[in-house]
Enzyme design. Structure first.
Site, mmCIF file in Angstrom:
data_model
loop_
_atom_site.group_PDB
_atom_site.id
_atom_site.type_symbol
_atom_site.label_atom_id
_atom_site.label_comp_id
_atom_site.label_asym_id
_atom_site.label_seq_id
_atom_site.Cartn_x
_atom_site.Cartn_y
_atom_site.Cartn_z
ATOM 1 N N ASP A 1 -9.575 -6.859 5.912
ATOM 2 C CA ASP A 1 -8.149 -7.207 5.832
ATOM 3 C C ASP A 1 -7.601 -7.540 7.219
ATOM 4 O O ASP A 1 -6.622 -6.957 7.672
ATOM 5 C CB ASP A 1 -7.362 -6.055 5.203
ATOM 6 C CG ASP A 1 -6.034 -6.530 4.605
ATOM 7 O OD1 ASP A 1 -5.870 -7.755 4.438
ATOM 8 O OD2 ASP A 1 -5.186 -5.686 4.309
ATOM 9 N N LYS B 1 0.596 7.101 6.505
ATOM 10 C CA LYS B 1 0.723 6.174 5.375
ATOM 11 C C LYS B 1 0.638 6.971 4.081
ATOM 12 O O LYS B 1 -0.313 7.729 3.850
ATOM 13 C CB LYS B 1 -0.366 5.109 5.419
ATOM 14 C CG LYS B 1 -0.324 4.155 4.227
ATOM 15 C CD LYS B 1 -1.286 3.007 4.397
ATOM 16 C CE LYS B 1 -0.805 2.049 5.447
ATOM 17 N NZ LYS B 1 -1.629 0.830 5.505
ATOM 18 N N PHE C 1 0.808 -1.216 0.000
ATOM 19 C CA PHE C 1 0.000 0.000 0.000
ATOM 20 C C PHE C 1 0.839 1.262 0.000
ATOM 21 O O PHE C 1 0.308 2.348 -0.102
ATOM 22 C CB PHE C 1 -0.912 0.007 1.233
ATOM 23 C CG PHE C 1 -2.189 -0.740 1.029
ATOM 24 C CD1 PHE C 1 -3.331 -0.087 0.641
ATOM 25 C CD2 PHE C 1 -2.233 -2.105 1.191
ATOM 26 C CE1 PHE C 1 -4.523 -0.775 0.443
ATOM 27 C CE2 PHE C 1 -3.413 -2.804 0.997
ATOM 28 C CZ PHE C 1 -4.553 -2.136 0.623
ATOM 29 N N GLY C 2 2.129 1.170 0.163
ATOM 30 C CA GLY C 2 2.964 2.357 0.208
ATOM 31 C C GLY C 2 3.868 2.343 1.426
ATOM 32 O O GLY C 2 4.133 1.295 2.013
ATOM 33 N N VAL D 1 4.970 3.835 5.349
ATOM 34 C CA VAL D 1 4.418 4.379 6.589
ATOM 35 C C VAL D 1 5.545 5.089 7.336
ATOM 36 O O VAL D 1 6.605 4.504 7.574
ATOM 37 C CB VAL D 1 3.814 3.273 7.481
ATOM 38 C CG1 VAL D 1 3.239 3.882 8.760
ATOM 39 C CG2 VAL D 1 2.729 2.521 6.725
#
Length: 623
Positions: free
Chosen positions: A422, A325, A307-308, A310
């Site tokens: 999730d 994030k 997702f990238g 943090v």
């Protein structure tokens, strides 16, 4: 060549105000205080004492030099690294028997990269510098022929080696290009040589200063390269000192100030559309997040995944610790709905949920701001290599109850129903007292009335936690969350992930193996071996059987989270026949669903924030 040396209370140092060439095939002009072993190297003539005689520890040192490298005519020669600053026990590097373990090398590669090579550390990064004014990264071209200044500083107290670059006549950046934690006491000898090594065709050192136990200083105005043409510049100054010229310069200065002001404002500019006004309370300014994370610097990075990245940080106005994030998001499809979800989920308040504080979006990027959790995620404790760092059973059992309590709140106790989508150990974060908090609501969806399901048909989640009906129909429900919670229970109790491709045959799928152990009456055999049988047998059996019940292929057989919480608290007992609910027909159903999952994902993914990340999750990048 002008050479100055000093030996004072701050330590030994020297300065060269001139230039010398380093290059393959070049004829070098070597200053008296330099020794050339061959035409590719130049070392200071005398070795320097790098250690404190009384403690044997390495001293701090600082060096700065100005270099230039001409572009190569043959582009294939860019495979050569260019120039290296060396600290070595010998001044005879090429062809010598000096072991690499006792050499410190800072390498300036011609293909625009800067590296540090020390013992087992080999770190590199693109060439450039961070501006002191706003922290913006600017690229540099190493082989441009233009002069570039470099700084290499070692702090013996903090045991940190920093490397910085900048264009000439630019102050040393506050944020180094490379920063490495290292104690060089075991690397350097009592006496070490300092100098340069080059494999490029034409490299020049225009000036060099070195200082032990002090800060190296280099006066650029004294360098030969910058002394040329001073007389001509004086004449130009006299010519433009007329009244009309002053007026023109004044106008230009005004325009320059306006331009810089507009440029600075643009750096922190953000997108704010009309429909976002109603969500303003949940929006953070990019400028505050930039300051909080110190310009999203590498040292503030907490982790990265599908997702990238943090980053940790402290908000400038409130001194609140947060986790930010950073998600790349170029598509605008579904953004309005996604921001609405953030605003809604930002209202959740429960001791076992990580608060989503708000968001920021700017130039195709989305930033989600969460509460900071000092002990990071649960999976780091479950899958650590050291048994002494793992969690004991009582801690694990409590965390399972914490997550169940948080999920019960999402599914049944809040004003709307929230499907997390999730649930897994890496999304369970731990506070300072190891309390479990369910986090990462980047995929969560809510709907207003209990009994109505969300309308999305995007498959979201992580392989091994996805219920069969979600893989088949793509519709998330509270039941699909319960399935993922079952996989999570087994993950925590067994100390392994739901799908372990390197496991023994029959143990690849965790739920298969636990069910087989249960049928043989040996369910405790599935417990995490790192616990070394130090657990309460009744609690372990409860969690393993509860994990099987929640992971049942048929949604109707799974309990609600409120019932799960009663089982964990001992208010109700598990059904005695929970194992027999699994039949061969159910296995055929779940296996068929898993086989079609990859094809279904490809056909269902849409251009939205959630779907952009799903494909990465299924390539095992994790978060």
């Amino acid at each position: 060549m002008r050479v100055a040396a000093s030996d004072n209370n701050n330590g030994y140092g020297f300065t060269f105000n001139g230039n010398f060439k380093l290059g393959v095939g070049e004829t070098d002009v070597t200053p008296d205080s330099l020794v050339n072993v061959c035409n590719t190297t130049a070392f200071y003539s005398s070795p320097l004492g790098f250690k404190n005689p009384s403690t044997g520890k390495a001293l701090s040192f600082s060096t700065t030099f100005v270099f230039s490298i001409l572009p190569e005519k043959n582009p294939y020669n860019y495979q050569s690294h260019g120039i290296s600053f060396l600290i070595a026990p010998s001044n005879n590097i090429p062809g010598s028997s000096t072991p690499p373990a006792h050499i410190i090398a800072v390498e300036l590669y011609m293909f625009n990269s800067v590296g540090v090579d020390v013992v087992n550390i080999n770190r590199s990064t693109p060439a450039g510098y961070f501006e002191n004014e706003n922290g913006e990264f600017k690229k540099l071209t190493i082989a441009s022929g233009e002069p570039i200044q470099a700084w290499v500083d070692y702090d013996s107290v903090r045991k940190k080696l920093n490397v910085s670059l900048a264009p000439i006549n630019t102050n040393q950046p506050n944020l180094p290009l490379l920063s490495i934690d290292i104690d060089i006491s075991s690397i350097v000898s009592d006496q070490m040589y300092v100098g340069f090594y080059s494999t490029s065709q034409s490299s020049n050192i225009l000036g060099w200063s070195f200082q032990l136990s002090g800060k190296a200083q280099l006066d650029l105005s004294n360098l030969d390269y910058f002394s040329k043409g001073k007389h001509t510049k004086k004449k130009k100054i006299i010519v433009i000192s007329t009244v009309s010229a002053v007026a023109v310069v004044s106008v230009l200065l005004i325009f320059l100030v306006i331009f810089l002001w507009v440029k600075r404002k643009a750096k922190f500019s953000e997108i704010l559309e009309d429909w976002e006004v109603q969500y303003r309370a949940h929006r953070f300014s990019y400028k505050d997040l930039f300051k909080a994370t110190k310009g999203f610097r590498e040292n503030e990075l907490l982790g990265r995944g599908g997702f990238g990245q943090v980053y940790g940080g402290v908000l400038p106005n409130s001194n609140t610790q947060v986790a930010v994030k950073r998600i790349s998001q170029k598509s605008k499809q579904g953004m309005r709905e996604f921001i609405a979800e953030i605003a809604t989920i930002g209202s959740l308040r429960h001791p076992n949920l990580v608060r989503l504080l708000g968001y920021c979006r700017r130039k195709g990027e989305l930033f989600l701001v969460y509460d900071f959790m000092p002990n990071a995620s649960l999976d780091k404790f479950l899958f650590c290599k050291s048994e002494k760092d793992t969690l004991n059973w009582s801690q694990r059992f409590k965390i399972i109850g914490d997550v169940a309590s948080g999920l019960t709140y999402l599914h049944e106790e809040w004003v709307a129903v929230v499907v997390h989508r999730d649930i897994k150990a890496s999304n369970v974060l731990l506070d300072g007292k190891l309390n479990g908090k369910l986090g990462d609501f980047g995929l969560a969806r809510c709907y207003k009335h209990h009994g109505n399901g969300p309308q999305t048909t995007n498959i979201a989640g992580t392989l091994g936690y996805i219920a069969p009906e979600l893989a088949r129909y793509g519709k998330p429900t509270t039941g699909t969350d319960v399935f993922a919670f079952g996989a999570f229970c087994l993950e925590v109790a067994c100390g392994r992930k739901p799908v372990e491709r390197r496991a023994e045959p029959g143990e690849v799928i965790l739920v298969d193996w636990v069910l087989e152990c249960s049928k043989k009456g040996e369910i405790l055999k599935a417990a995490d071996p790192k616990l070394k049988n130090k657990f309460e047998a009744g609690e372990m059996e409860l969690v393993l059987k509860l994990g099987l019940l929640c992971s049942h292929p048929v949604a109707e057989f799974r309990p609600k989270m409120s019932q799960v919480l009663k089982y964990l608290k001992g208010y109700d007992s598990l059904p005695e026949d929970s194992d027999t609910l699994w039949t061969q027909e159910h296995w055929v159903e779940i296996n068929d669903s898993n086989m079609s999952l990859s094809h279904h994902l490809t056909s269902q993914l849409q251009d939205s924030v959630a779907s952009l990340t799903i494909t990465e999750l299924f390539t095992s990048k994790g978060r």
